[in-house]
Motif scaffolding. Structure first.
Motif, PDB file in Angstrom:
ATOM      1  N   LEU A 212      31.429  57.782  52.627  1.00 62.45           N
ATOM      2  CA  LEU A 212      32.612  56.838  52.343  1.00 62.45           C
ATOM      3  C   LEU A 212      31.818  55.597  51.753  1.00 62.45           C
ATOM      4  CD1 LEU A 212      34.594  57.125  55.575  1.00 62.45           C
ATOM      5  CD2 LEU A 212      35.400  57.508  53.322  1.00 62.45           C
ATOM      6  N   SER A 213      30.542  55.271  52.188  1.00 63.96           N
ATOM      7  CA  SER A 213      29.905  54.051  51.673  1.00 63.96           C
ATOM      8  C   SER A 213      29.910  54.113  50.078  1.00 63.96           C
ATOM      9  CB  SER A 213      28.833  53.684  52.251  1.00 63.96           C
ATOM     10  OG  SER A 213      27.838  54.794  52.103  1.00 63.96           O
ATOM     11  N   ILE A 214      29.338  55.355  49.572  1.00 61.58           N
ATOM     12  CA  ILE A 214      28.971  55.634  48.217  1.00 61.58           C
ATOM     13  C   ILE A 214      30.609  55.606  47.473  1.00 61.58           C
ATOM     14  CG2 ILE A 214      28.459  57.171  46.441  1.00 61.58           C
ATOM     15  CD1 ILE A 214      26.542  58.463  48.362  1.00 61.58           C
ATOM     16  N   VAL A 215      31.698  56.151  48.051  1.00 66.56           N
ATOM     17  CA  VAL A 215      32.917  55.965  47.316  1.00 66.56           C
ATOM     18  C   VAL A 215      33.562  54.650  47.201  1.00 66.56           C
ATOM     19  CG1 VAL A 215      35.122  56.764  47.204  1.00 66.56           C
ATOM     20  CG2 VAL A 215      33.205  58.374  47.726  1.00 66.56           C
ATOM     21  N   GLY A 216      33.372  53.956  48.340  1.00 64.22           N
ATOM     22  CA  GLY A 216      34.043  52.669  48.482  1.00 64.22           C
ATOM     23  C   GLY A 216      33.175  51.732  47.497  1.00 64.22           C
ATOM     24  N   LEU A 217      31.858  51.527  47.660  1.00 69.00           N
ATOM     25  CA  LEU A 217      31.163  50.821  46.840  1.00 69.00           C
ATOM     26  C   LEU A 217      31.183  50.792  45.310  1.00 69.00           C
ATOM     27  CD1 LEU A 217      27.945  50.645  49.201  1.00 69.00           C
ATOM     28  CD2 LEU A 217      29.549  48.728  48.647  1.00 69.00           C
ATOM     29  N   VAL A 218      31.228  52.131  44.981  1.00 65.96           N
ATOM     30  CA  VAL A 218      31.228  52.394  43.666  1.00 65.96           C
ATOM     31  C   VAL A 218      32.796  52.031  43.023  1.00 65.96           C
ATOM     32  CG1 VAL A 218      31.461  54.396  41.770  1.00 65.96           C
ATOM     33  CG2 VAL A 218      29.628  54.416  43.312  1.00 65.96           C
ATOM     34  N   LEU A 219      33.722  52.486  43.794  1.00 67.41           N
ATOM     35  CA  LEU A 219      35.300  51.875  43.301  1.00 67.41           C
ATOM     36  C   LEU A 219      35.066  50.250  43.191  1.00 67.41           C
ATOM     37  CD1 LEU A 219      37.544  54.339  45.218  1.00 67.41           C
ATOM     38  CD2 LEU A 219      36.993  54.192  42.649  1.00 67.41           C
ATOM     39  N   LEU A 220      34.635  49.630  44.251  1.00 64.43           N
ATOM     40  CA  LEU A 220      34.766  48.207  44.377  1.00 64.43           C
ATOM     41  C   LEU A 220      33.914  47.770  43.156  1.00 64.43           C
ATOM     42  CD1 LEU A 220      35.258  45.496  45.911  1.00 64.43           C
ATOM     43  CD2 LEU A 220      32.870  45.831  46.942  1.00 64.43           C
ATOM     44  N   VAL A 221      32.834  48.122  42.746  1.00 60.08           N
ATOM     45  CA  VAL A 221      32.078  47.625  41.817  1.00 60.08           C
ATOM     46  C   VAL A 221      32.492  48.024  40.156  1.00 60.08           C
ATOM     47  CG1 VAL A 221      29.839  47.552  40.561  1.00 60.08           C
ATOM     48  CG2 VAL A 221      29.818  47.517  42.932  1.00 60.08           C
ATOM     49  N   TYR A 222      33.239  49.102  40.251  1.00 55.75           N
ATOM     50  CA  TYR A 222      33.818  49.695  39.252  1.00 55.75           C
ATOM     51  C   TYR A 222      35.176  48.806  38.756  1.00 55.75           C
ATOM     52  CZ  TYR A 222      36.288  52.302  35.398  1.00 55.75           C
ATOM     53  OH  TYR A 222      37.017  52.681  34.460  1.00 55.75           O
ATOM     54  N   GLY A 223      36.023  48.475  39.767  1.00 56.30           N
ATOM     55  CA  GLY A 223      37.044  47.553  39.670  1.00 56.30           C
ATOM     56  C   GLY A 223      36.711  46.087  39.511  1.00 56.30           C
ATOM     57  N   ILE A 224      35.608  45.778  39.876  1.00 56.87           N
ATOM     58  CA  ILE A 224      35.273  44.377  39.563  1.00 56.87           C
ATOM     59  C   ILE A 224      34.851  44.619  38.056  1.00 56.87           C
ATOM     60  CG2 ILE A 224      33.425  42.810  39.723  1.00 56.87           C
ATOM     61  CD1 ILE A 224      33.364  43.672  42.560  1.00 56.87           C
ATOM     62  N   ILE A 225      34.089  45.273  37.220  1.00 57.85           N
ATOM     63  CA  ILE A 225      33.778  45.514  36.139  1.00 57.85           C
ATOM     64  C   ILE A 225      34.689  45.568  35.180  1.00 57.85           C
ATOM     65  CG2 ILE A 225      32.526  47.048  34.442  1.00 57.85           C
ATOM     66  CD1 ILE A 225      30.373  47.418  36.874  1.00 57.85           C
ATOM     67  N   ASN A 226      35.444  46.607  35.560  1.00 52.05           N
ATOM     68  CA  ASN A 226      36.916  46.815  34.872  1.00 52.05           C
ATOM     69  C   ASN A 226      37.798  45.469  34.608  1.00 52.05           C
ATOM     70  OD1 ASN A 226      39.714  48.048  34.421  1.00 52.05           O
ATOM     71  ND2 ASN A 226      38.449  49.316  33.498  1.00 52.05           N
ATOM     72  N   GLY A 227      37.995  44.744  35.637  1.00 52.41           N
ATOM     73  CA  GLY A 227      38.727  43.506  35.695  1.00 52.41           C
ATOM     74  C   GLY A 227      38.147  42.683  34.871  1.00 52.41           C
ATOM     75  N   GLY A 228      36.814  42.622  34.637  1.00 49.02           N
ATOM     76  CA  GLY A 228      35.954  41.480  33.921  1.00 49.02           C
ATOM     77  C   GLY A 228      36.004  42.097  32.593  1.00 49.02           C
ATOM     78  N   ASP A 229      36.268  43.164  32.112  1.00 47.11           N
ATOM     79  CA  ASP A 229      36.372  43.815  30.720  1.00 47.11           C
ATOM     80  C   ASP A 229      37.786  43.538  30.313  1.00 47.11           C
ATOM     81  OD1 ASP A 229      33.805  44.305  30.665  1.00 47.11           O
ATOM     82  OD2 ASP A 229      34.265  46.458  30.914  1.00 47.11           O
ATOM     83  N   GLY A 231      40.746  42.433  32.421  1.00 47.74           N
ATOM     84  CA  GLY A 231      41.920  41.719  33.133  1.00 47.74           C
ATOM     85  C   GLY A 231      42.063  42.351  34.178  1.00 47.74           C
ATOM     86  N   PHE A 232      42.161  41.417  35.437  1.00 44.64           N
ATOM     87  CA  PHE A 232      42.546  42.158  36.591  1.00 44.64           C
ATOM     88  C   PHE A 232      43.980  42.279  36.882  1.00 44.64           C
ATOM     89  CE2 PHE A 232      38.380  39.913  37.427  1.00 44.64           C
ATOM     90  CZ  PHE A 232      37.599  40.896  38.219  1.00 44.64           C
ATOM     91  N   GLN A 233      44.823  42.105  35.978  1.00 45.49           N
ATOM     92  CA  GLN A 233      46.136  42.328  35.852  1.00 45.49           C
ATOM     93  C   GLN A 233      46.382  43.811  35.433  1.00 45.49           C
ATOM     94  OE1 GLN A 233      44.998  40.699  33.765  1.00 45.49           O
ATOM     95  NE2 GLN A 233      45.650  41.141  31.768  1.00 45.49           N
ATOM     96  N   HIS A 234      45.645  44.500  35.166  1.00 51.44           N
ATOM     97  CA  HIS A 234      45.693  45.672  34.585  1.00 51.44           C
ATOM     98  C   HIS A 234      45.730  46.725  35.768  1.00 51.44           C
ATOM     99  CE1 HIS A 234      45.781  45.281  30.266  1.00 51.44           C
ATOM    100  NE2 HIS A 234      44.726  44.295  30.585  1.00 51.44           N
ATOM    101  N   PRO A 235      46.504  47.791  35.788  1.00 51.96           N
ATOM    102  CA  PRO A 235      46.524  48.790  37.273  1.00 51.96           C
ATOM    103  C   PRO A 235      45.224  49.156  37.458  1.00 51.96           C
ATOM    104  CG  PRO A 235      48.422  48.948  35.701  1.00 51.96           C
ATOM    105  CD  PRO A 235      47.689  47.993  34.848  1.00 51.96           C
ATOM    106  N   GLN A 236      44.684  49.626  36.226  1.00 55.11           N
ATOM    107  CA  GLN A 236      43.182  50.344  36.428  1.00 55.11           C
ATOM    108  C   GLN A 236      42.188  49.522  37.137  1.00 55.11           C
ATOM    109  OE1 GLN A 236      41.449  51.852  32.860  1.00 55.11           O
ATOM    110  NE2 GLN A 236      39.701  52.856  33.840  1.00 55.11           N
ATOM    111  N   ALA A 237      42.373  48.296  36.862  1.00 57.68           N
ATOM    112  CA  ALA A 237      41.438  47.193  37.749  1.00 57.68           C
ATOM    113  C   ALA A 237      42.027  47.329  39.315  1.00 57.68           C
ATOM    114  CB  ALA A 237      41.336  45.965  37.027  1.00 57.68           C
TER     115      ALA A 237
END
Length: 529
Positions: A212-229, A231-237
């Motif tokens: 759970l820690s691996i999945v949660g942290l990877v999703l968290l960091v990926y969401g942050i990176i995707n939002g930075g690339d 915009g955080f308004q996109h569903p993928q982020a």
């Protein structure tokens, strides 16, 4: 007759061991600081890989994604199977992936190699700190951690300068090859000098918690990176971030019910622990986000070479080298609350200064701001790290180290992503009125980033001068907005430290005579082995 209460329970070779661990740590820091000055060369289609802005971001983020996602897991595995084993494994992985990075033939290969480096780096970093916690007596631990943190400044100082020298004389891949001889020396030294340590009573391995820690942290960091690339308004982020939140909530619920959890989440009810963790995340959010765009400011807007940029960033590293080893003495005299708040205040003052930096600002003033920022972070990090490590028993040192380093990575990733998205949005808005006359094929490239603007301007000949001028003006305005955002985070950090961090440091008691004698005997046996 039992040992006196003042018996030092540290390993006989603890200071030599600390020096060896610093070598291991410097490699990880060195690699990331070197990459910052190499980004422009790697983007060059003739002398580099022709990497796009997105490729460059993923060359950084692929490492961060894997690194942050696996820090906690490697910490747990080190406590269970042996910290020296995990450290050696991480160093071997880091060395092999450094070779792969140096000889990458495409941006995609570089991104993959960098992600493999993240696996090795995630094993190295928590292992070094947890070994320090085990070989040092609690009364010396704060000083040792201060020196350990100060060595980060050594890597920050050496990396850009060494990278600049290599880039002026060799091809871009040489910046990754410098890791290899250091790692070879480090592996030999660790094998000969560093004792093995682990949790003597690890209990059953918490498989659910680890996954759970691996999945949660990877999703968290990926969401942050995707939002930075994008915009955080996109569903993928925001969808990824919601998924990360759900997984991490499940992790907390699972850990609360287990007899032998990977992380005792009840620790966060301790103000010393939670305040320290929050201050680490906030200071890295504010600090790392700023350093990311300052590298582009120095190389593009001000026209400095990679070597000159590295030299100009050395005040940041020098401040860390000066203040981090002295932080323990300051905490003993003034307490962690005063020292941490003072460090946060220095970081915030430097960020306020960056809001006023322009195209003609005296470069010595930029150096002063770097020094203030480095000094502030040096005063925040060691006391916070010591607070985290002192909350946990020695046998759980790997978990404590992993928590602190994970928060640091997540905070830094958030800073780069969120402040970077502010920078990009303001830059694109400012450039829209200057691109109407450009061909459609290059208009979006020039609008994407200041490096894209410079690339397009270089193809236009003399007509590109006005585009460069507009790009510089837009970048400076965008940098001011991003720096203002980091100021708000710095102010929040001051509030957190004043509200949560205890006024006085934890009292360290001498071990009971029998326990001290037994531990000293065990360590002497390890030394002889």
């Amino acid at each position: 007759m039992g040992a006196p209460p003042t018996t030092n329970t540290g390993h006989p070779r603890r200071w030599t061991i600390l020096a060896v661990l610093i070598v291991s740590l410097v490699v990880v820091v060195l690699d990331n600081t070197v990459l910052n000055v190499a980004l422009r060369v790697i983007s060059d289609p003739h002398h580099g890989l022709g990497a796009s802005q997105s490729d460059l971001e993923w060359a950084i983020n692929s490492y961060t994604l894997v690194f942050a996602g696996l820090l906690f897991t490697w910490g747990v595995l080190g406590d269970r199977f042996g910290r020296r084993k995990i450290l050696l494994l991480g160093m071997v992985l880091f060395g092999l992936s450094s070779l792969a990075s140096a000889y990458a033939q495409s941006p995609g290969q570089l991104i993959i190699a960098r992600s493999l480096m993240g696996i090795g780096g995630a094993a190295i970093l928590p292992a070094t700190l947890s070994i320090i916690s085990n070989v040092f007596d609690p009364r010396e631990r704060a000083r040792a951690i201060g020196i350990w943190a100060g060595s980060v400044g050594l890597g920050v100082a050496i990396g850009p300068v060494l990278g600049g020298v290599l880039l002026e004389h060799f091809w871009w891949g040489s910046v990754f090859l410098i890791n290899v001889p250091i790692l070879v020396f480090g592996i030999i030294a660790v094998t000969m000098l560093v004792p093995e340590s682990r949790n003597p009573q690890p209990g059953r391995i918490d498989v659910a918690g680890v996954l759970l820690s691996i999945v949660g942290l990877v999703l968290l960091v990926y969401g942050i990176i995707n939002g930075g690339d994008h915009g955080f308004q996109h569903p993928q982020a925001w969808g990824t971030l919601l998924g990360a939140a759900a997984v991490l909530v499940a992790f907390v619920l699972v850990e609360r019910r287990l007899t032998f959890p990977s992380l005792d989440v009840k620790l966060f009810s301790n103000p010393r622990f939670s305040g320290a963790v929050a201050s680490v995340g906030l200071v890295f959010f504010a600090g790392m986000g700023t350093l990311f765009f300052i590298a582009f400011y120095l190389q593009l807007v001000r026209g400095y070479s990679p070597l000159e940029t590295g030299v100009l960033m050395t005040p940041f590293a020098a401040a860390q080298l000066v203040f981090a080893p002295r932080s323990a003495a300051l905490v003993r005299r003034y307490g962690p609350k005063a020292v941490g708040a003072g460090g946060m205040a220095l970081v915030t003052v430097s960020l306020i200064g960056f809001v006023g930096v322009g195209q003609t600002t005296a470069i010595w003033l930029v150096g002063v701001l770097f020094f203030l920022e480095g000094a502030g972070m040096a005063l925040v990090m060691p006391p916070a790290t010591e607070s985290i490590m002192s909350t946990l028993p020695r046998e759980k040192a790997g978990v404590g180290s992993a928590v602190g380093n994970t928060i640091r990575q997540v905070g830094g990733a958030l800073g780069v992503a969120i402040l970077g998205s502010i920078l990009s949005a303001v830059y694109r808005g400012r450039m829209d009125g200057h691109l109407a006359g450009l061909p459609a094929g290059v208009r979006e490239t020039a609008r994407e980033s200041v490096s894209g603007t410079y690339a397009v301007a270089g193809q236009l000949g003399p007509q590109g001068r006005s585009l460069i001028s507009a790009g510089n003006d837009a970048f400076i305005a965008a940098m001011h907005w991003a720096a203002a955002g980091s100021v708000l985070v710095g102010l929040l950090g001051i509030v957190v430290v004043l509200g949560w961090v205890p006024r006085r440091a934890a009292t360290v008691h001498a071990p009971e005579p029998d326990a001290a004698e037994s531990l000293a005997e065990e360590q002497l046996e390890l030394a002889e082995a």
